[in-house]
Design an enzyme around this catalytic site. Structure first.
Site, short mmCIF file in Angstrom:
data_model
loop_
_atom_site.label_atom_id
_atom_site.label_comp_id
_atom_site.label_asym_id
_atom_site.label_seq_id
_atom_site.Cartn_x
_atom_site.Cartn_y
_atom_site.Cartn_z
CG HIS A 1 50.58 44.17 43.95
ND1 HIS A 1 51.58 42.89 42.96
CD2 HIS A 1 50.15 43.45 44.21
CE1 HIS A 1 51.77 42.08 43.41
NE2 HIS A 1 50.81 42.07 44.44
CG HIS B 1 44.02 50.39 42.11
ND1 HIS B 1 42.42 49.98 41.86
CD2 HIS B 1 44.55 50.67 40.98
CE1 HIS B 1 42.53 49.93 40.67
NE2 HIS B 1 43.70 49.48 40.23
CG HIS C 1 47.76 50.64 36.48
ND1 HIS C 1 47.68 49.73 37.87
CD2 HIS C 1 46.32 50.58 37.08
CE1 HIS C 1 47.11 48.54 37.58
NE2 HIS C 1 46.23 49.75 37.85
CD GLU D 1 46.61 48.43 34.21
OE1 GLU D 1 45.39 48.39 34.81
OE2 GLU D 1 47.62 47.88 33.82
CG HIS E 1 41.98 51.73 37.16
ND1 HIS E 1 42.49 50.60 36.52
CD2 HIS E 1 41.75 52.26 35.68
CE1 HIS E 1 43.32 50.44 35.61
NE2 HIS E 1 42.56 51.26 35.03
CB THR F 1 44.20 45.99 34.22
OG1 THR F 1 44.73 45.95 35.88
CG2 THR F 1 43.44 46.13 33.65
CB THR F 2 46.04 43.20 38.90
OG1 THR F 2 44.82 43.14 39.40
CG2 THR F 2 46.63 44.56 38.66
ZN LIG Z 1 43.83 49.08 38.25
#
Ligand SMILES: [Zn+2]
Ligand SMILES: *[C@@H]1O[C@H](CO)[C@@H](O)[C@H](O)[C@H]1NC(C)=O
Ligand SMILES: *[C@@H]1O[C@H](CO)[C@@H](O)[C@H](O)[C@H]1NC(C)=O
Ligand SMILES: *[C@@H]1O[C@H](CO)[C@@H](O)[C@H](O)[C@H]1NC(C)=O
Length: 488
Positions: A87, A112, A114, A125, A138, A219-220
């Site tokens: 992911h 990590h 996005h 995001e 993040h 957010t996941t």
């Molecule tokens: Zn994140």
């Protein structure tokens, strides 16, 4: 042989607990974000992230201190694990790294990213007044003053603090190459490499005193609303080549899978506001909206105390506006300081204070997994097992709204008031409820005709997000409790 392969299997299961157990989720297609709530009911629930930082929802808060990073300068002797979990790209961080200047001590766990696609470098995001940045980093921290590790903190309402950093594609950034130069070693899901420690501070923008603060979620999946968000105002930049190291070199599939799936577009759409507001530590650049004063925590406590113990007839008679400030066009907080009615409200409250206080109502953190189990049991008992998302939201929203309201990060919702009134004499509570319903409906309808567009958005805080996420609340089917997998 058998020992080694079962050891491998165990390691794979620990690292990727859901990959084979039916909790698969993606950003597109049949397991895409609109369907997350089937297996992860909190994803269809309250206080979700990311959100759009609309100017109308911003409240300047002069009490927001600069974020203080402690022990972020890691020794090159320290080994960090860089991994591809299908992911995102994750870099593990030692829990010695921590944040101060927040209500608790928060220890680092991982960072990590996005990002968008290779030909469209748009994949942050959070968005600022509708603008999406190239990517977003993040840095995930957990409340280590209260919880022993991140797995325990993950599903608690006061469990996590995440720092968000906008990334734009522009100038080359040497700090990001400390780990980006190794991404070819983690092309596929499940792969990992070791990376030497470095000064993680260098990944952040120069100014740590300008940020957005709000109450939100992972957010996941499983999307627990457990995150105190801090998103820095100023972006950092990376070069196009560096961006492409994320957007064109990685796969969400395992190395042995026949059809490789590129890992890109791993950002969630912006979510409904749910009465939340966004506190900002900076004023300049936002005009009047940035300076809207908020009711102080003291005033907010008085309002809640009054609902719990005070004279409800007073409120029904004319003090309703104190309860639903979001329904007012003018800020009321500053004026009320010199308002005799405010004193009246305070006196009444103190008189009744001995019976029951705000503190007993909001003492402990919510534990989301336990609530989910309880709601699930209750639903099964009543043969309603398809209504998990809605039932959970109903159970959780008033509590989250109340805590957030007392911290100045939400307006008070009618549902929360009803929740608080459950212990009051029912005739008084009903009278107040009816009066409030009338006021809120009247207030909601008038501006619709008097003001167009932005005024409506300002009042509900939801118009724009609702348009983006029209199928947000899916009816879950076949609900099951899932083991944990998460990124932030
Ligand atoms: Zn994140
Ligand atoms: C980080 O630590 C290294 C040595 O461990 C030191 O040389 C360097 O000056 C430190 N950087 C900052 C910004 O403190
Ligand atoms: C986290 O702490 C809890 C409670 O002490 C413990 O049961 C659990 O095994 C720990 N988890 C990890 C991953 O260390
Ligand atoms: C769930 O139910 C159990 C038993 O009825 C109760 O002890 C517990 O406090 C409940 N937990 C929550 C979070 O409501």
């Amino acid at each position: 042989m058998a020992f080694i392969s079962s050891l491998l299997l165990i390691m794979v299961l620990i690292a990727f607990p859901l990959s084979s157990s039916g909790g698969k989720w993606t950003y597109d297609g049949p397991d895409g974000e609109h369907h997350w709530s089937r297996n992860f009911p909190y994803c269809g629930g309250a206080f979700q992230s990311p959100i759009n930082f609309q100017p109308e929802l911003l409240r300047f808060d002069p009490n927001l201190l600069p974020i203080q990073l402690q022990d972020y300068n890691l020794s090159t002797k320290e080994q960090l694990t860089l991994s591809n979990n299908g992911h995102s790209v994750l870099l593990s961080l030692p829990s010695r790294m921590h944040l101060t200047g927040l209500p608790h001590r928060y220890s680092a766990a991982q960072l990590h990213f996005h990002w968008g696609s290779s030909n469209t470098p748009v994949g942050s995001e959070h968005t600022v007044d509708g603008k999406q940045f190239g990517a977003e980093m993040h840095l995930v921290h957990f409340n280590s003053a209260k919880y022993p590790n991140i797995s325990t903190a993950l599903d608690k309402s006061d469990g996590l603090a995440v720092l968000g950093v906008f990334i734009e594609v522009g100038e080359y950034n040497p700090a990001f190459d400390r780990f980006l130069k190794y991404v070819n070693g983690i092309k596929y899901n499940g792969q990992k490499v070791q990376v030497a420690g470095f000064n993680v501070r260098e990944l952040l923008p120069a100014r740590l005193d300008e940020y957005y603060r709000y109450d939100g979620s992972l957010t996941t999946p499983p999307c627990f609303p457990s995150v105190l968000w801090t998103v820095f105002r100023n972006p950092v930049s990376i070069s196009l080549r560096q961006y492409l190291a994320l957007a064109s070199a990685l796969f969400s599939s395992h190395a042995q899978e026949a059809a490789p799936m590129p890992l890109l577009g791993n950002y969630r759409k912006t979510q409904l506001m749910d009465n939340r507001v966004v506190l900002v530590s900076f004023q300049q650049g936002w005009g009047l909206h940035g300076t809207t004063p908020v009711a102080s925590p003291v005033q907010r406590r008085l309002v809640i105390q009054h609902l719990l113990n005070g004279d409800l007839a007073d409120l029904a008679d004319g003090e309703l506006r104190h309860l639903l400030p979001k329904l007012q066009r003018k800020p009321w907080a500053v004026k009320k300081l010199n308002n005799p009615k405010q004193q009246h409200l305070g006196q009444v409250t103190e008189k009744h204070q001995k019976n029951k206080g705000v503190d007993t109502t909001i003492n402990d953190a919510l534990c989301f997994i336990n609530l989910e189990k309880n709601v699930s049991v209750w639903l099964r008992r009543h043969h309603l097992n398809t209504q998990m998302t809605q039932a959970l939201r109903k159970a959780v929203f008033p509590e989250l709204n109340l805590k957030s309201y007392l911290n100045c990060r939400s307006d008070l919702d009618l549902q929360t008031i009803r929740h608080l009134l459950r212990s009051r004499p029912s005739d008084e509570a009903n009278e107040l409820d009816q009066a409030l319903t009338k006021v809120s409906q009247g207030q909601k309808q008038r501006p619709m005709t008097q003001y167009q567009g932005s005024a409506l958005t300002k009042l509900t805080g939801q118009t724009q997000a609702a348009g983006l996420k029209s199928s947000h609340n899916m009816v879950p089917t076949n609900h099951r409790l899932q083991p944990m997998e998460w990124e932030d």
